[in-house]
Write a protein that holds these residues in place. Structure first.
Motif, short mmCIF file in Angstrom:
data_model
loop_
_atom_site.label_atom_id
_atom_site.label_comp_id
_atom_site.label_asym_id
_atom_site.label_seq_id
_atom_site.Cartn_x
_atom_site.Cartn_y
_atom_site.Cartn_z
N THR A 141 0.74 -1.29 -0.21
CA THR A 141 0.06 -0.07 -0.08
C THR A 141 0.79 1.29 -0.09
O THR A 141 0.42 2.33 -0.73
CB THR A 141 -0.94 0.04 1.21
OG1 THR A 141 -1.65 -1.37 1.03
CG2 THR A 141 -1.92 1.24 1.21
N SER A 173 1.05 7.87 -0.73
CA SER A 173 0.99 7.31 0.67
C SER A 173 1.52 8.22 1.89
O SER A 173 2.51 9.10 1.64
CB SER A 173 1.66 5.86 0.65
OG SER A 173 3.24 6.15 0.59
N LYS A 200 -1.72 3.72 5.87
CA LYS A 200 -0.76 4.03 4.66
C LYS A 200 0.75 4.52 4.93
O LYS A 200 1.51 5.02 4.16
CB LYS A 200 -1.56 5.29 3.74
CG LYS A 200 -2.54 4.63 3.22
CD LYS A 200 -3.37 5.73 2.26
CE LYS A 200 -4.74 5.27 1.59
NZ LYS A 200 -5.12 6.22 0.85
N SER A 247 -0.73 -1.78 -5.02
CA SER A 247 -0.53 -0.60 -4.96
C SER A 247 -0.30 -0.07 -6.54
O SER A 247 -0.48 0.92 -6.61
CB SER A 247 1.09 -0.40 -4.31
OG SER A 247 2.06 -0.83 -4.91
N TYR A 260 -6.32 -1.16 -1.36
CA TYR A 260 -5.68 -1.33 -0.18
C TYR A 260 -6.61 -2.05 0.79
O TYR A 260 -8.08 -1.91 0.26
CB TYR A 260 -5.00 -0.42 0.39
CG TYR A 260 -5.93 0.90 0.76
CD1 TYR A 260 -6.61 1.12 1.75
CD2 TYR A 260 -5.92 1.56 -0.67
CE1 TYR A 260 -7.59 2.26 1.79
CE2 TYR A 260 -6.72 3.02 -0.30
CZ TYR A 260 -7.19 3.02 0.70
OH TYR A 260 -8.22 4.35 0.74
#
Length: 474
Positions: free
Chosen positions: A163, A169, A215, A310, A315
């Motif tokens: 993720t 992120s 994240k 990703s 996610y």
């Protein structure tokens, strides 16, 4: 039946100058909603000894609160736009802080003494870095900001398809800040938007929840940060992580005295805005999904299997013993509000035939960059050609957003998530019945509006969990 729910800005508050805040807001041309809550249901009897639970939702364009009892009845709710000080550069930290305390003041004064607990949700991956002296060390990194400069380094340390391997992120934002901040970083602490707002109320620095921490690299399956992350030089910035809806402590004495909240009012860990919206919809079985149509489009599907990739911005958030699989796109209501007023949206929507497909093929974005179902920071908005008819134009945009939604759910199925069986809609877009019909046709699925559409209601359910334990009325 019950179910389990899964510096200036940061310094001590000087409440002697609280009246000056309103004066300063007016002097600076602040835009804000009136003090009176937009809705208050005083017909529900509180009863002797009954407690209420306060949830706050800090979204992309404003904040809301919802005050409910344990049975889920709403006793008051309200909304604020974020203050904008027109004579200064936009200061998100100050704006969020001012809004937090304005919402606490908006709760009817007669109901404040029976508020047992408070929880707050915030936008996912909105990141604030402060030092232990409580000063912000940079401006906040907003939810949709991408830090491509940090992505190669993050990809070199994280597992493939993780993720965090996306420029937007939280970890990419942390690494970008770490590599560019020139001074000592030893006393720095990373907080998400909801963490920071809650910290203003409870005063215990460095506490987060496993939804917000996802994240930045937290592993909700193992209930810990992974070793590849803990071995990095910036790992000391990472907050401690609790389940959403865990009591942290009581409201700070100076705040509770100022606003008239009880001495034992608990402050509980929160979650992200899209998860709070999911909780509000009370979707409890695998295959049930919630699409949040707010400023952005976020989809969440309750699945028995965890799915992450990703490459597509996919996610999974933990929700007790199940998984909320999904992603958040940069398309959504913010694009519509940029092109049309609320009155225009209502009148034009009435003229749309939702059973006819629009031939227009758009990708509605407010700015360059997309997160899901394609993670592409360079994706350009596509809103042309524009037909002469505004009805046709709006129809094309609504249908194009529906296609993005459909692509998202199809992608989740292809990656192994539980197939979607029904879509519940929350957020402002859920009020548009023509759009619901368009989405039903495009998705080939039943689509309905959630009984409770506001993320603030979901945050209030977390406040119940923190005060009462896991069991709440379904």
């Amino acid at each position: 039946m019950t179910t389990t729910i899964f510096s200036t800005a940061c310094s001590s508050l000087n409440f002697s100058s609280w009246r000056k805040l309103r004066s300063r807001m007016l002097d600076c041309g602040v835009s804000s909603k009136p003090r009176r809550p937009i809705f208050a249901n005083y017909g529900v009897d509180i009863g002797i000894g009954k407690k209420l639970y306060l949830g706050m939702d800090f979204g992309t364009s404003g904040a809301r609160y919802s005050l409910i009892d344990r049975e889920g009845n709403i006793h008051a709710e309200g909304k604020r736009e974020y203050p904008v000080y027109t004579e200064e550069k936009l200061d998100w930290i100050q704006s969020w802080k001012d809004t937090l305390f304005l919402l606490l003041e908006d709760v009817p004064i007669s109901l404040r003494p029976v508020v047992a607990s408070i929880a707050i949700d915030g936008t996912s991956a909105t990141t604030i870095i402060i030092d232990r002296s409580k000063e912000p060390l940079s401006r906040p990194f907003l939810y949709n900001e991408s830090c491509p400069d940090a992505l190669p380094l993050v990809k070199s340390i994280a597992p493939a398809k993780h993720t965090v391997c996306s420029g937007s992120s939280t970890l990419c934002k942390l690494v970008s800040w770490w590599n560019s901040y020139p001074s000592s970083k030893e006393s720095a602490v990373l907080l998400h938007q909801a963490d920071w707002l809650l910290w203003l109320l409870h005063g215990k620095l460095g506490v987060s929840d496993y939804n917000n921490a996802l994240k930045v690299g937290y592993d909700p399956e193992m209930d810990s940060y992974p070793s590849w992350l803990l071995s990095q030089p910036y790992s000391h910035l990472l907050p401690s992580v609790q389940d959403p809806g865990t009591k942290i402590g009581c409201m700070k004495e100076d705040i509770r005295r100022k606003f008239g909240y009880p001495k034992d009012c608990l402050i509980c860990t929160g979650t992200t805005d899209s998860i709070a919206a999911f909780l509000a919809a009370r979707a409890t079985k695998p295959g049930k999904a919630v699409t949040s149509l707010g400023s952005t489009l976020a989809i969440k599907l309750l699945s028995s299997r965890r799915v992450e990739d990703s490459r597509f911005g996919v996610y999974s958030h933990r929700l007790d013993n199940k998984w909320l699989v999904g992603g958040a796109s940069n398309t959504g209501g913010a694009v519509l509000r940029h092109l049309f007023t609320d009155e225009q949206l209502e009148k034009l929507s009435e003229q749309i035939n939702p059973f006819e497909a629009s031939p227009l093929d758009y990708y509605p974005l407010q700015a360059i960059g997309e997160r899901f179902p394609v993670a592409d920071p360079k994706m350009e908005p596509r809103l042309h050609p524009r037909p002469e008819s505004d009805v046709e134009y709006l129809h094309g945009i609504l249908e194009s957003i529906a296609r993005i939604e459909a692509k998202g759910y199809n992608l989740l199925k292809d990656l192994g998530a539980t197939p979607v069986e029904e879509v519940i809609t929350s957020g402002g877009g859920s009020k548009n019945q023509k759009w619901i019909k368009i989405r039903e046709r495009v998705l080939s699925l039943p689509v309905c509006k959630a009984d409770q559409t506001e993320a603030a209601y979901g945050a209030a359910l977390l406040a119940i969990k923190g005060a009462c334990g896991n069991a709440i009325s379904d």
